[in-house]
Design a protein around this motif. Structure first.
Motif, mmCIF file in Angstrom:
data_model
loop_
_atom_site.group_PDB
_atom_site.id
_atom_site.type_symbol
_atom_site.label_atom_id
_atom_site.label_comp_id
_atom_site.label_asym_id
_atom_site.label_seq_id
_atom_site.Cartn_x
_atom_site.Cartn_y
_atom_site.Cartn_z
ATOM 1 N N MET A 121 0.855 -1.184 0.000
ATOM 2 C CA MET A 121 0.000 0.000 0.000
ATOM 3 C C MET A 121 0.886 1.227 0.000
ATOM 4 O O MET A 121 1.659 1.434 0.930
ATOM 5 N N GLU A 129 2.443 -3.597 3.727
ATOM 6 C CA GLU A 129 1.106 -3.088 4.038
ATOM 7 C C GLU A 129 1.078 -2.518 5.457
ATOM 8 O O GLU A 129 0.045 -2.505 6.122
ATOM 9 N N SER A 152 -1.724 -0.113 6.358
ATOM 10 C CA SER A 152 -3.037 -0.480 5.816
ATOM 11 C C SER A 152 -4.149 -0.471 6.857
ATOM 12 O O SER A 152 -5.322 -0.602 6.498
ATOM 13 N N PRO A 158 -4.344 -1.085 -2.219
ATOM 14 C CA PRO A 158 -3.056 -1.752 -2.410
ATOM 15 C C PRO A 158 -2.811 -2.089 -3.872
ATOM 16 O O PRO A 158 -3.757 -2.135 -4.681
#
Length: 425
Positions: free
Chosen positions: A22, A92, A95, A256
């Motif tokens: 992401m 990530e 995230s 993402p």
């Protein structure tokens, strides 16, 4: 069909490369290091020190960090990782940020010293985040590629240590086994079940962020502009799809992507044009997956000789890879794919990388256009750029080697000058 010599290695390379991230991967790597350092410290720090190589500075300076309320830069990435990062999520890491944490980031930036220091040495990819608080300190070092945590310390004592090799190839599956000829044979024989999970995720994630970018409102709206001005042919849609994904991603979209060669922009460039052609042709999923295998591996093959970060725009490699995948999808095999690659590299090799930012979307469109030009040149009249014309050499592997040499060695000074220009030196 009989398996190729390096079948298992090719499968592993795809699994290692096609991972979710992401946000632009360089600021996300800083956030990862910061999150790991804070986790090791055990409390919110009162001071941070961020040591980074020049290419990290270049690729973080102008890009929006996702889930930060629109913040940009190294300090923002550090604050995001410290305040809200989940180190166990790797790329990530940002995230799962809450609205309260976004507000806390702004307060952390306002009240906390974050010193950014150019790293010593000649490593192209280097990040070390050190945090202090409660009378203690902790640090996390990432070297060579985005998730390669090599050292974690607390109060000067090493709590985790991994060897920092001279290049990521020593850390992962050997990329030197890649060749255009075997990539084609591998795509022909690969058991779909061996690659379906990573390729399907690439299709789903990258298609979603491209669709978001095409709605407009992100960056310079390159993808939307291409569709508005140039029409609706499949080649136009292919360029627009890849550019639109970059429009959104470079401007902080929180969706993402699946990366290739450590880059979300390259991951989108290698995949979205192939997906667009596959949908236009009405082929089944298996045919699309095999073509994406070609595109991804051709991109990775080129980047192996260049390195993760350089002055050479990685979109060139990925646009070339996408054209190779499209050539394969349309029935071309080694001869057509090899000439597509050589033609494409003759057209726009040397496009500079001046960091991650909205104009990456336009460079992606240009790279995909060069790849498609290379393909259609050869398939509409066997037109080709030949040995001795500039950097082109007889044999596609020799041309790929030359481009790697150009990017890795020849553009080293260019990279330094780009950084000087960007930081006002």
């Amino acid at each position: 069909m009989e398996r190729t010599e390096h079948y298992a290695s090719y499968v592993e390379i795809l699994k290692e490369e096609l991972i979710p991230a992401m946000g632009c991967t360089e600021p996300i790597a800083i956030a990862l290091a910061a999150a790991k350092a804070r986790q090791t410290l055990g409390e919110l720090p009162v001071a941070c020190r961020v040591e980074v190589s020049g290419n990290i500075i270049k690729n973080v300076k102008a890009v929006t960090v996702p889930n930060t309320g629109g913040l940009k830069g190294i300090e923002a990435a550090t604050a995001a990782g410290v305040v809200a990062g989940k180190a166990d999520l790797m790329l990530e890491v940002l995230s799962q940020v809450t609205e309260q944490e976004i507000a806390a980031m702004a307060e952390f930036l306002r009240t906390t010293e974050i010193a950014v220091v150019p790293a010593l040495g000649d490593r192209v990819f280097y990040i070390r985040v050190t945090v202090e608080g409660g009378g203690h300190s902790a640090s996390c070092e990432i070297v060579d590629y985005h998730t390669n945590i090599t050292c974690v310390t607390r109060d000067g004592q090493v709590v985790f240590q991994a060897e920092a090799a001279s290049g990521e190839e020593k850390q992962q599956t050997d990329r030197s086994v890649l060749s255009v000829e075997e990539i084609i044979r591998f795509a022909d024989c690969v058991e779909i079940a061996d690659v379906a999970e990573v390729i399907r995720r690439q299709v789903a994630y990258n298609s979603a962020i491209s669709a978001e970018g095409l709605k407009g409102g992100w960056g310079a709206e390159v993808g939307k502009t291409i569709r508005t001005v140039y029409g609706d042919s499949v080649s136009i849609r292919a360029k627009a799809a890849a550019a639109a994904g970059s429009d959104a991603r470079m401007s902080g979209c929180e969706l993402p992507v699946v990366i290739v060669s450590g880059s979300g922009n390259q991951g989108m460039t290698a995949s979205l044009p192939v997906i667009e052609y596959a949908r236009d042709m009405g082929v089944d999923e298996e045919a699309m997956i095999r073509a994406l295998v070609v595109s991804d591996l051709v991109t990775i093959h080129q980047k192996t000789g260049i390195g993760r970060l350089s002055a050479f725009c990685g979109a060139v490699s990925a646009g070339c890879g996408a054209a190779a995948g499209i050539a394969y999808l349309k029935g071309g095999r080694y001869e057509v794919v090899a000439h597509t690659i050589a033609n494409a590299l003759a057209i726009c090799s040397g496009m500079i990388c001046d960091g991650a930012k909205p104009s990456c979307a336009a460079k992606i469109a240009a790279a995909v256009d060069a790849g498609l030009m290379g393909y259609y040149m050869y398939t509409t009249g066997s037109h080709q750029f030949v040995d001795g014309e500039g950097i082109i050499k007889k044999g596609v592997e020799n041309t790929i080697d030359n481009v790697g040499r150009l990017a890795r060695e020849g553009m080293r000074r260019t990279d330094e000058e780009i950084l000087h220009i960007m930081v006002g030196q």
